[in-house]
Write a protein that holds these residues in place. Sequence first.
Motif, mmCIF file in Angstrom:
data_model
loop_
_atom_site.group_PDB
_atom_site.id
_atom_site.type_symbol
_atom_site.label_atom_id
_atom_site.label_comp_id
_atom_site.label_asym_id
_atom_site.label_seq_id
_atom_site.Cartn_x
_atom_site.Cartn_y
_atom_site.Cartn_z
ATOM 1 N N UNK A 171 -7.677 1.132 12.945
ATOM 2 C CA UNK A 171 -8.324 0.120 12.108
ATOM 3 C C UNK A 171 -7.220 -0.511 11.266
ATOM 4 N N UNK A 172 -7.178 -1.842 11.259
ATOM 5 C CA UNK A 172 -6.098 -2.566 10.572
ATOM 6 C C UNK A 172 -6.709 -3.602 9.644
ATOM 7 N N UNK A 173 -6.266 -3.598 8.417
ATOM 8 C CA UNK A 173 -6.676 -4.651 7.489
ATOM 9 C C UNK A 173 -5.598 -4.806 6.428
ATOM 10 N N UNK A 174 -5.619 -5.925 5.735
ATOM 11 C CA UNK A 174 -4.681 -6.103 4.621
ATOM 12 C C UNK A 174 -5.454 -6.568 3.392
ATOM 13 N N UNK A 175 -4.854 -6.325 2.236
ATOM 14 C CA UNK A 175 -5.446 -6.756 0.965
ATOM 15 C C UNK A 175 -4.342 -7.420 0.149
ATOM 16 N N UNK A 176 -4.723 -8.351 -0.728
ATOM 17 C CA UNK A 176 -3.696 -9.049 -1.505
ATOM 18 C C UNK A 176 -3.030 -8.144 -2.534
ATOM 19 N N UNK A 177 -1.712 -8.295 -2.682
ATOM 20 C CA UNK A 177 -0.983 -7.629 -3.766
ATOM 21 C C UNK A 177 -0.601 -8.687 -4.793
ATOM 22 N N UNK A 178 -0.317 -8.247 -6.010
ATOM 23 C CA UNK A 178 -0.049 -9.203 -7.087
ATOM 24 C C UNK A 178 1.178 -10.067 -6.820
ATOM 25 N N UNK A 179 2.148 -9.528 -6.074
ATOM 26 C CA UNK A 179 3.388 -10.284 -5.875
ATOM 27 C C UNK A 179 3.319 -11.256 -4.698
ATOM 28 N N UNK A 180 2.136 -11.483 -4.170
ATOM 29 C CA UNK A 180 1.986 -12.457 -3.083
ATOM 30 C C UNK A 180 2.103 -11.840 -1.698
ATOM 31 N N UNK A 181 2.610 -10.608 -1.593
ATOM 32 C CA UNK A 181 2.632 -9.963 -0.283
ATOM 33 C C UNK A 181 1.283 -9.294 -0.044
ATOM 34 N N UNK A 182 1.169 -8.601 1.058
ATOM 35 C CA UNK A 182 -0.110 -7.974 1.401
ATOM 36 C C UNK A 182 0.062 -6.468 1.442
ATOM 37 N N UNK A 183 -1.012 -5.746 1.190
ATOM 38 C CA UNK A 183 -1.030 -4.297 1.391
ATOM 39 C C UNK A 183 -1.663 -4.061 2.757
ATOM 40 N N UNK A 184 -0.884 -3.486 3.677
ATOM 41 C CA UNK A 184 -1.419 -3.173 5.006
ATOM 42 C C UNK A 184 -2.034 -1.772 4.971
ATOM 43 N N UNK A 185 -3.256 -1.653 5.463
ATOM 44 C CA UNK A 185 -3.950 -0.358 5.505
ATOM 45 C C UNK A 185 -4.330 -0.097 6.963
ATOM 46 N N UNK A 186 -3.830 0.997 7.501
ATOM 47 C CA UNK A 186 -4.094 1.328 8.903
ATOM 48 C C UNK A 186 -4.688 2.728 8.963
ATOM 49 N N UNK A 187 -5.810 2.852 9.663
ATOM 50 C CA UNK A 187 -6.403 4.178 9.838
ATOM 51 C C UNK A 187 -6.455 4.498 11.332
#
Length: 324
Positions: A171-187
Motif C-alpha cells: 500500500x503506497x500513499x503520501x502526505x504533505x510535509x511542512x517543507x513542501x516535500x511529501x511523506x511516503x508511507x508504504x505498508x
Amino acid sequence: MRGRFVGDAPCRDGYTGVRPAYTYGRDPDGVGALRAEAGAARAAGLDASFVTATGLPFPVAGAVKVEDQAQFHPLKYLRGLAADIVARGGSIHEGTRVTTLDDGDPCRLTTDSGATVSARHVVVATHHPVFDHALLAARLTQHRDLVIAGPLPAGLDPHGMYVTEEGGKRSVRTAPLDNGSRLLIVTGEAFTPGEGEDTEAGYARLQAWTGQHFPGFTVTHRWAAQDNSVTDTLPLIGRLPGSGQNVYVATGFAGWGMTGGVLLRRSSPPSSAARSNRARGSTTPPDSAPRCAPPQSSSRPSGTPASTSSRTTWTRSAKAPTDP
Ligand SMILES: Cc1cc2nc3c(=O)[nH]c(=O)nc-3n(C[C@H](O)[C@H](O)[C@H](O)COP(=O)(O)OP(=O)(O)OC[C@H]3O[C@@H](n4cnc5c(N)ncnc54)[C@H](O)[C@@H]3O)c2cc1C
C-alpha cells in the motif's frame, strides 16, 4: 469516503485534499477480476473505472481507479473529533484502562485505578472487543502489516493512493510535509501474528521494494499495524449480544477503521438507535443472532458506505475491495 464535508468542522482539521485511489495488479491474469471490480464499484454508485495508467513509477497490468477519495492527517482528524466531544460537554480520560463492565441500567465501568463510571450506553470500540460475552473473537481473524515512512522529494509523488495484494501486499500513499516535500508511507509484508514471522526480514524486503521504486526515499519511521477481520469479511457493528440493551460493539474493520468508525456513528449510535427502534416499533433481534442490514436503497450520497440498518442492532457494511 469522498472528499466532501457537509458542515463537519472537526473533520476539516485533518483533511489534506482528495486523490484518486487505485487497487492495482501487475499480473495480467488478474485483469479480469479488476475489470469486474471496477464494474461492481460503478454499479454501487462509485466514480470508478478500469485503467492501465497510474502515477506509480512502474507499469501495471490494470487498476481500479476511484476518483476523489478524501485523505486525512489521522492525528489532526482525531484531535478535531476529541475537541468536538469536549465542546459538546464530554470528557476524555487517556491512559485509563476499563477492567470490568456491569451492563445494567445504567452500565457501570470499573477502571484500573479503581474509579467507576456510570453510563446509560457503552460502546466497546477497543479494536479487539475487550468485553465479549458473545465470543465474537471466534469470528475474528488477526493480521499484521509492516509500515515504513519517510520523506520523499515532491517530484516523486505518485499523486494517488495505491494498494495491491500481490507480492505480500503493498500500500503506497503520501502526505504533505511542512517543507513542501511529501511523506511516503508504504505498508506490506502482511502476516498472521504468532506464526513465527521474521519481521526484520519483512522490513528489509519492504524497504528494498520502496527504495527500488522511489529512489531518494529514506526510512525515518517504521511500525506494525494489527487489524482484525470478520470471517465473512463484513464488520460487526451494533448491540453486543449477551450484554443487555445498552452495550454496543464495533469491530472487525479489516484495516478500514477510519471509515468504519464514521459508519458506526451513521448506522447505530446508541441514543438514536434506541429512539429509532421505539419510533419504528421494531424488535431487537435475538442477542445471539447478528443480522444483516437490509440493502439501503435511497438517498445516500454517492461514495459513502452503503449500510445503515433501519432496524439497528446489527449492521454489516460493504467492505472495500482490499485493505489499505
Ligand atoms: C498506514 C495505514 C493506513 C490506513 N489507511 C486507512 C484508510 O485509508 N481508511 C481506513 O478506514 N482505515 C485505514 N487504516 C486503518 C485505521 O487506522 C484503523 O482501522 C483504525 O485506526 C482502527 O481504529 P479503532 O478505533 O477500531 O482501534 P484503535 O485505534 O486500536 O483504538 C482502540 C482504542 O481502545 C483502547 N483500549 C483497548 N482496550 C481498552 C480498555 N480495556 N480500556 C480502555 N481503552 C481500551 C486502546 O488503547 C485504543 O486507544 C490505516 C492504517 C494504517 C496503519
